[in-house]
Enzyme design. Structure first.
Site, PDB file in Angstrom:
ATOM      1  N   TYR A  61      95.556 -15.783  70.595  1.00  0.00           N
ATOM      2  CA  TYR A  61      94.360 -15.331  71.312  1.00  0.00           C
ATOM      3  C   TYR A  61      93.574 -16.548  71.822  1.00  0.00           C
ATOM      4  O   TYR A  61      93.004 -17.317  71.039  1.00  0.00           O
ATOM      5  CB  TYR A  61      93.454 -14.495  70.411  1.00  0.00           C
ATOM      6  CG  TYR A  61      94.048 -13.194  69.918  1.00  0.00           C
ATOM      7  CD1 TYR A  61      95.125 -12.594  70.559  1.00  0.00           C
ATOM      8  CD2 TYR A  61      93.522 -12.556  68.802  1.00  0.00           C
ATOM      9  CE1 TYR A  61      95.661 -11.398  70.095  1.00  0.00           C
ATOM     10  CE2 TYR A  61      94.047 -11.352  68.335  1.00  0.00           C
ATOM     11  CZ  TYR A  61      95.119 -10.786  68.988  1.00  0.00           C
ATOM     12  OH  TYR A  61      95.640  -9.598  68.530  1.00  0.00           O
ATOM     13  N   PRO A 211      91.860   1.032  69.174  1.00  0.00           N
ATOM     14  CA  PRO A 211      91.489   2.433  68.989  1.00  0.00           C
ATOM     15  C   PRO A 211      90.620   2.961  70.128  1.00  0.00           C
ATOM     16  O   PRO A 211      90.561   4.169  70.349  1.00  0.00           O
ATOM     17  CB  PRO A 211      90.727   2.424  67.662  1.00  0.00           C
ATOM     18  CG  PRO A 211      90.178   1.039  67.551  1.00  0.00           C
ATOM     19  CD  PRO A 211      91.239   0.162  68.153  1.00  0.00           C
ATOM     20  N   ALA A 213      91.280   2.003  73.168  1.00  0.00           N
ATOM     21  CA  ALA A 213      92.157   1.753  74.319  1.00  0.00           C
ATOM     22  C   ALA A 213      91.639   0.589  75.162  1.00  0.00           C
ATOM     23  O   ALA A 213      91.487   0.687  76.381  1.00  0.00           O
ATOM     24  CB  ALA A 213      92.323   3.013  75.161  1.00  0.00           C
ATOM     25  N   SER A 214      91.360  -0.518  74.481  1.00  0.00           N
ATOM     26  CA  SER A 214      90.934  -1.760  75.144  1.00  0.00           C
ATOM     27  C   SER A 214      89.693  -1.573  76.015  1.00  0.00           C
ATOM     28  O   SER A 214      89.595  -2.119  77.114  1.00  0.00           O
ATOM     29  CB  SER A 214      92.086  -2.333  75.981  1.00  0.00           C
ATOM     30  OG  SER A 214      93.220  -2.560  75.171  1.00  0.00           O
ATOM     31  N   GLY A 215      88.743  -0.809  75.497  1.00  0.00           N
ATOM     32  CA  GLY A 215      87.484  -0.604  76.205  1.00  0.00           C
ATOM     33  C   GLY A 215      87.443   0.616  77.089  1.00  0.00           C
ATOM     34  O   GLY A 215      86.383   0.999  77.593  1.00  0.00           O
ATOM     35  N   LEU A 216      88.582   1.254  77.283  1.00  0.00           N
ATOM     36  CA  LEU A 216      88.656   2.419  78.167  1.00  0.00           C
ATOM     37  C   LEU A 216      87.858   3.594  77.615  1.00  0.00           C
ATOM     38  O   LEU A 216      87.255   4.364  78.372  1.00  0.00           O
ATOM     39  CB  LEU A 216      90.126   2.819  78.350  1.00  0.00           C
ATOM     40  CG  LEU A 216      90.445   3.966  79.305  1.00  0.00           C
ATOM     41  CD1 LEU A 216      90.011   3.633  80.722  1.00  0.00           C
ATOM     42  CD2 LEU A 216      91.940   4.252  79.273  1.00  0.00           C
ATOM     43  N   LEU A 217      87.827   3.739  76.278  1.00  0.00           N
ATOM     44  CA  LEU A 217      87.206   4.902  75.650  1.00  0.00           C
ATOM     45  C   LEU A 217      85.841   4.578  75.056  1.00  0.00           C
ATOM     46  O   LEU A 217      85.431   5.169  74.063  1.00  0.00           O
ATOM     47  CB  LEU A 217      88.127   5.460  74.563  1.00  0.00           C
ATOM     48  CG  LEU A 217      89.543   5.842  74.998  1.00  0.00           C
ATOM     49  CD1 LEU A 217      90.343   6.371  73.820  1.00  0.00           C
ATOM     50  CD2 LEU A 217      89.506   6.878  76.126  1.00  0.00           C
ATOM     51  N   THR A 218      85.117   3.674  75.683  1.00  0.00           N
ATOM     52  CA  THR A 218      83.796   3.302  75.180  1.00  0.00           C
ATOM     53  C   THR A 218      82.667   4.028  75.904  1.00  0.00           C
ATOM     54  O   THR A 218      81.544   4.080  75.398  1.00  0.00           O
ATOM     55  CB  THR A 218      83.547   1.796  75.350  1.00  0.00           C
ATOM     56  OG1 THR A 218      83.610   1.471  76.751  1.00  0.00           O
ATOM     57  CG2 THR A 218      84.592   0.984  74.584  1.00  0.00           C
ATOM     58  N   GLY A 219      82.959   4.543  77.097  1.00  0.00           N
ATOM     59  CA  GLY A 219      81.912   5.103  77.930  1.00  0.00           C
ATOM     60  C   GLY A 219      81.333   4.092  78.894  1.00  0.00           C
ATOM     61  O   GLY A 219      80.614   4.448  79.828  1.00  0.00           O
TER      62      GLY A 219
END
Length: 321
Positions: A61, A211, A213-219
């Protein structure tokens, strides 16, 4: 925070751990764009203040930079020392080209470099980041090396990441596998068929990554933001963030929002709590790039969704897919 025992180890980890992928910063193939180190340290400290007791990073990283930032955060942290997890097997050359390297000599160099960057005497959980590609006996050489490092006291426990069931079985013939780290979210459920049931039967701990999805499911992700992701953010090239998948995923976010509003929680917390509902999952790795983001997601471990809410999320996800 609630804790659970990780596999066959003596580690009792909080349901959520701090994930240090994004804080590696820019300048490498799988970067999330530029990142301020002071923001990263503030995010780590806020997560620890909220009760999180483990940090997950990897040598690759930021080509070592994430481990260095974690090391700085640990030096300036005045509370109880968290568990430190890192990974090996992703090497890079002078030009920053990343590849998989699993030889014994390379792993031994990697652990010494990781210990130095993290400024610790021992790594609590050392993991093979990816299996060999294409599959080969390098898996056995690498896992034998990790087992030796454990015997030598350089690492306390050993695990793997992104392994399938067959690869787990091969590793188990050499030494017990404490944990598996797979990708898992409402959007990516591939491991439910065989990997999670196998880990549950074998007593292998599972700490899931992405969990949200790399920021996709944060809103926080919108169609407009996805279209404007910088060139040094790998997500701009990923199918999850482009059409036709993007519209389906954003519709799922709205369904998560409705549940989040019922609990007065964030959308990201609902996405994380959904992964923690699975009985095989010990904990979830959750990233945050600043203290405010940490504030919004690191309490997800104490959010318990009802069976009806879990079913509602899954039914919607299957319909959208």
């Amino acid at each position: 925070m609630e804790t659970r025992k990780l596999g066959n180890s003596d580690l009792h980890i909080t349901r959520v751990g701090y994930g240090a992928w994004a804080i590696g910063g820019s300048g490498w193939k799988f970067a999330w764009g530029s990142q301020d180190d002071n923001d990263s340290i503030a995010a780590i400290h806020r997560a620890l203040e909220l009760g999180v007791n483990w940090i997950d990073t990897a040598a690759v990283y930021g080509l070592g930079h994430s481990e260095e930032v974690v090391g700085r955060a640990l030096k300036s942290w005045r509370g109880p020392r968290p568990y430190v997890f890192t990974k090996c097997g992703r090497s890079w050359d002078a030009q920053g080209n990343v590849g998989i390297g699993l030889s014994a000599d390379l792993i031994r160099r990697e652990i010494e470099d990781s210990l130095r960057r993290l400024s610790v005497d021992v790594v609590d959980l050392y993991q093979i980041h990816w299996p060999p590609d294409p599959d080969s006996p390098a898996l056995e050489e690498a896992w034998s090396t990790l087992a030796n490092l454990k015997r030598e006291g350089k690492v306390r426990w050993i695990g793997v990441s992104n392994f399938n069931v067959q690869q787990l079985r091969r590793a188990q013939t050499i030494a017990p596998v404490t944990s598996l780290q797979p990708r898992y979210s409402v959007v990516h459920r591939e491991i439910e068929h065989d990997i999670l049931p196998y880990c549950l039967r074998e007593g292998i701990g599972v700490i899931v990554y992405s969990p949200m999805a790399s920021g996709l499911l944060t809103g926080a992700m919108t169609r407009e933001r996805a279209a404007k992701l910088p060139a040094d953010d790998w997500r701009g090239r990923h199918p999850d963030f482009t059409e036709p998948n993007l519209s389906r995923n954003l519709a799922l976010v709205e369904r998560l929002r409705a549940i989040a509003n019922r609990h007065n929680r964030s959308i990201g917390e609902v996405a994380i709590a959904w992964t923690l509902h699975h009985p095989a999952v010990t904990g979830a790795i959750v990233g945050a790039r600043n203290a405010q983001q940490a504030e919004g997601v690191m309490r997800a471990g104490d959010l318990h969704l009802t069976e009806d809410e879990v079913n509602e999320i899954e039914a919607f996800a299957e319909t959208a897919a």
